[in-house]
Design a protein around this motif. Structure first.
Motif, PDB file in Angstrom:
ATOM      1  N   GLU A 284      -8.632  49.024 -29.816  1.00  0.00           N
ATOM      2  CA  GLU A 284      -8.359  49.059 -31.266  1.00  0.00           C
ATOM      3  C   GLU A 284      -9.410  48.274 -32.056  1.00  0.00           C
ATOM      4  OE1 GLU A 284      -5.005  46.495 -32.627  1.00  0.00           O
ATOM      5  OE2 GLU A 284      -4.891  45.800 -30.550  1.00  0.00           O
ATOM      6  N   HIS A 285     -10.106  47.343 -31.387  1.00  0.00           N
ATOM      7  CA  HIS A 285     -11.084  46.496 -32.082  1.00  0.00           C
ATOM      8  C   HIS A 285     -12.529  46.935 -31.841  1.00  0.00           C
ATOM      9  CE1 HIS A 285      -7.916  43.846 -33.264  1.00  0.00           C
ATOM     10  NE2 HIS A 285      -7.684  43.376 -32.069  1.00  0.00           N
ATOM     11  N   LYS A 286     -12.712  48.143 -31.267  1.00  0.00           N
ATOM     12  CA  LYS A 286     -14.038  48.586 -30.828  1.00  0.00           C
ATOM     13  C   LYS A 286     -15.107  48.534 -31.918  1.00  0.00           C
ATOM     14  CE  LYS A 286     -15.311  52.600 -28.188  1.00  0.00           C
ATOM     15  NZ  LYS A 286     -14.637  53.794 -27.676  1.00  0.00           N
TER      16      LYS A 286
ATOM     17  N   ASN B 212       7.328  35.758 -28.946  1.00  0.00           N
ATOM     18  CA  ASN B 212       6.073  35.366 -28.291  1.00  0.00           C
ATOM     19  C   ASN B 212       4.984  35.081 -29.320  1.00  0.00           C
ATOM     20  OD1 ASN B 212       4.168  34.954 -26.191  1.00  0.00           O
ATOM     21  ND2 ASN B 212       3.486  37.081 -26.403  1.00  0.00           N
ATOM     22  N   ARG B 213       4.887  35.931 -30.362  1.00  0.00           N
ATOM     23  CA  ARG B 213       3.861  35.700 -31.395  1.00  0.00           C
ATOM     24  C   ARG B 213       4.113  34.356 -32.108  1.00  0.00           C
ATOM     25  NH1 ARG B 213      -0.631  39.218 -31.613  1.00  0.00           N
ATOM     26  NH2 ARG B 213      -0.776  38.690 -33.816  1.00  0.00           N
ATOM     27  N   ASP B 214       5.387  34.012 -32.322  1.00  0.00           N
ATOM     28  CA  ASP B 214       5.697  32.716 -32.934  1.00  0.00           C
ATOM     29  C   ASP B 214       5.258  31.569 -32.028  1.00  0.00           C
ATOM     30  OD1 ASP B 214       6.767  33.939 -35.117  1.00  0.00           O
ATOM     31  OD2 ASP B 214       8.864  33.623 -34.550  1.00  0.00           O
TER      32      ASP B 214
ATOM     33  N   VAL C 119      -4.217  32.583 -25.538  1.00  0.00           N
ATOM     34  CA  VAL C 119      -3.213  33.591 -25.187  1.00  0.00           C
ATOM     35  C   VAL C 119      -3.369  34.869 -26.008  1.00  0.00           C
ATOM     36  CG1 VAL C 119      -1.323  32.171 -24.255  1.00  0.00           C
ATOM     37  CG2 VAL C 119      -1.624  32.354 -26.735  1.00  0.00           C
ATOM     38  N   HIS C 120      -2.881  35.940 -25.427  1.00  0.00           N
ATOM     39  CA  HIS C 120      -2.702  37.208 -26.138  1.00  0.00           C
ATOM     40  C   HIS C 120      -1.219  37.565 -26.095  1.00  0.00           C
ATOM     41  CE1 HIS C 120      -2.772  41.496 -27.148  1.00  0.00           C
ATOM     42  NE2 HIS C 120      -1.946  41.626 -26.126  1.00  0.00           N
ATOM     43  N   GLY C 121      -0.750  38.214 -27.161  1.00  0.00           N
ATOM     44  CA  GLY C 121       0.604  38.774 -27.144  1.00  0.00           C
ATOM     45  C   GLY C 121       0.633  40.083 -27.900  1.00  0.00           C
ATOM     46  N   SER C 122       1.367  41.066 -27.379  1.00  0.00           N
ATOM     47  CA  SER C 122       1.496  42.359 -28.065  1.00  0.00           C
ATOM     48  C   SER C 122       2.003  42.136 -29.488  1.00  0.00           C
ATOM     49  CB  SER C 122       2.502  43.255 -27.335  1.00  0.00           C
ATOM     50  OG  SER C 122       2.194  43.362 -25.970  1.00  0.00           O
ATOM     51  N   ASP C 123       1.541  42.997 -30.423  1.00  0.00           N
ATOM     52  CA  ASP C 123       1.916  42.795 -31.826  1.00  0.00           C
ATOM     53  C   ASP C 123       2.924  43.805 -32.362  1.00  0.00           C
ATOM     54  OD1 ASP C 123       0.338  45.040 -32.113  1.00  0.00           O
ATOM     55  OD2 ASP C 123      -1.286  44.017 -33.178  1.00  0.00           O
ATOM     56  N   SER C 124       3.382  44.750 -31.536  1.00  0.00           N
ATOM     57  CA  SER C 124       4.384  45.732 -31.987  1.00  0.00           C
ATOM     58  C   SER C 124       5.016  46.371 -30.751  1.00  0.00           C
ATOM     59  CB  SER C 124       3.717  46.828 -32.829  1.00  0.00           C
ATOM     60  OG  SER C 124       2.854  47.599 -32.008  1.00  0.00           O
TER      61      SER C 124
HETATM   62 MG    MG Z   1      -3.973  41.447 -31.236  1.00  0.00          MG
END
Ligand code: MG
Ligand code: RTP
Length: 141
Positions: A53-55, A86-88, A116-121
């Motif tokens: 998504e960030h390409k 998780n995002r919090d 860290v990474h966490g899914s956003d949706s």
């Molecule tokens: Mg992200």
């Protein structure tokens, strides 16, 4: 609130700092369960595909370079409202803006190496979990 699954990654900087246990403890203390986990070293192709998504973004090459710089720990977290929870726990993308007590405030210094990474949706969680885990590697409990 729904019972959800989310994909979490402990990034190379946090693994290098020996912070795996402290970070997972935060998930567990917040009521999230680890239902799948593994340590891997990403290839450039895998890192680029994960962050597809960030390409087109200016930071894409740095992001892929960082994510391939060392081993990571990938896990599926399950629980009530797991994605937002998780995002919090993670805090803002830029650790300098992350609230005190969040993982990024406590374990990261820069926006590139932010622990860290966490899914956003819900949609990204489904895609990201399937990116790293086969169904039979996930252990509901
Ligand atoms: Mg992200
Ligand atoms: P993540 O995907 O890793 O959980 O992070 P995030 O949702 O908080 O942030 P996102 O916008 O998805 O960006 C992915 C990662 O790219 C790096 N980034 N650098 N220099 C910049 O402006 C910039 N913006 C994003 C960060 O390392 C971020 O975690």
């Amino acid at each position: 609130m729904a019972n959800e699954r989310t994909l979490s990654i402990i990034k190379p900087d946090a693994v290098a700092k020996n912070a795996i246990g402290e970070i997972i403890a935060r998930f567990e203390k917040a009521g999230l369960k680890v239902v799948a986990a593994k340590m891997i070293r990403l290839s450039e192709e895998n890192a680029g595909g994960f962050y597809a998504e960030h390409k087109e973004r200016p930071f894409f090459n740095d992001l892929v370079g960082f994510m391939t710089s060392g081993p990571i720990v990938v896990q599926v977290l399950e629980g009530e409202d797991a994605i937002a929870k998780n995002r919090d726990l993670m805090g803002a993308t830029n650790p300098k803006e992350a609230e005190a007590g969040t993982i990024r405030a406590d374990f990261a210094e820069t926006i590139d190496a932010n622990a860290v990474h966490g899914s956003d949706s819900v949609e990204s969680a489904e895609r990201e979990i399937a990116y790293f885990f086969d169904n039979d590697e996930i252990c509901p409990r």
